[in-house]
Design a protein around this motif. Structure first.
Motif: not given
Length: 313
Positions: A9, A11-13, A15, A278, A282, A285, A289, A291
């Motif tokens: 997603d 948010e993770t990108w 991060f 994820l 992570y 994060a 993030v 997740r």
């Protein structure tokens, strides 16, 4: 080819991009000294501070061969159920007491357990089994020193060391009460599963894993060495209750599944949860993030439950 645009997603990108801005994907092509400097700077940039009331004390313990720095985290009157021995990640060549400082402080605050972080020796200056020996000696120290059980917890390389200690201490009079392994590398079959599906995953690739293995062993073939590859063990009986939490977009994910299956087959207790979307690393994060934040809550719950000698899975 795996479509990470749909699996990961926004948010993770964000991060991943922030991490890459400090720690570029080609960092393994730099010298070890340069890699450490880059990694340490990245960890400082992600440092989230200590929760209120958590204090830390850095000391050294004496082993038969060397002095091992440790950091002890306390949150007022400690929970007497267990103490947590935390072993950090970093490919066996990076990290130390500062790289996972805030993670340990937050684990202490949210579980109530006293947490002890171990600064084991790194490769290539200290080849295998130096890191394993330090982890073992830290466990032996904790078992002697504390009037409560010891719970193992670690991420990535630290998860590998936790599992190796768990296998080696099954006959110990104060063997670990449990272990929580966060995206660990356990020596799984690199010809199948996530090693193939996620060979080029963001944050960690199979090429990275080969580099870390070569550095840790000095290029020596140690096939079958269970202190290096816990999944190589022929006996999975009598291991402590184990919770494994892995990232879907990570070549190491299948190690969590395989390790769980081996423990269950041997009649033990094990639970594996793969975090959808994820990536490796992570933990950093967890404050940016959703997740990762949810996963850290699962990690906290696992540490809390196993520390009470409970099982809810």
């Amino acid at each position: 080819m795996t479509d990470y645009k749909t699996l990961i997603d926004a948010e993770t990108w964000a991060f991943i991009e922030k991490t890459n801005s400090y720690y570029p994907p080609d960092t393994i092509d730099y010298t070890i000294e340069e890699q450490r400097a880059i990694y340490d700077r990245m960890c400082r940039e992600f440092f989230a501070g200590y929760p209120q009331a958590v204090t830390a004390e850095t000391i050294a313990i004496t082993s038969p061969t060397n002095s091992i720095p440790i950091r002890i985290y306390r949150n007022g009157a400690p929970n007497k159920a267990a103490m947590v021995l935390y072993i950090h990640g970093g490919g066996f060549i990076l990290g130390g007491l500062d790289s996972h400082d805030d993670v340990c402080a937050e684990l202490c605050a949210r579980t109530g357990h006293e947490v002890v972080s171990v600064d084991y020796r790194l490769a290539p200056e200290h080849l295998h089994p130096a890191a394993f020996d330090d982890a073992m000696n830290a466990f032996e120290w904790a078992a002697r020193t504390y009037d409560r059980p010891v719970l193992l917890c670690g991420d990535s390389a630290g998860g590998n060391l936790c599992a190796a200690v768990a296998h080696a201490t099954r006959g110990h009079v104060k063997k670990p009460i449990g272990q929580v392994l966060i995206y660990p590398g356990l020596g799984g079959d690199r010809s199948r599963g996530s090693y193939v599906t996620h060979a080029e995953a963001p944050m960690l690739t199979v090429r990275d894993l080969e580099f870390y293995k070569h550095i840790r062993t000095g290029g020596v073939d140690r096939t079958g060495d269970i202190t290096l590859y816990p999944l190589a063990d022929a006996d999975f009986a009598n291991l402590p209750p184990t919770v494994l939490i892995t990232a879907e977009c990570d070549p190491l994910s299948s190690d969590g599944e395989a390790y769980r299956d081996r423990i269950l087959t041997a009649g033990g207790r094990a639970y594996w949860f793969e975090e959808p979307g994820l990536v490796h690393g992570y933990l950093r994060a967890r404050h940016m993030v959703g997740r990762a934040r949810s996963s850290f809550t699962r990690i906290v719950e696992a540490v809390s439950v196993l520390g009470r000698s409970d099982w809810i899975w």
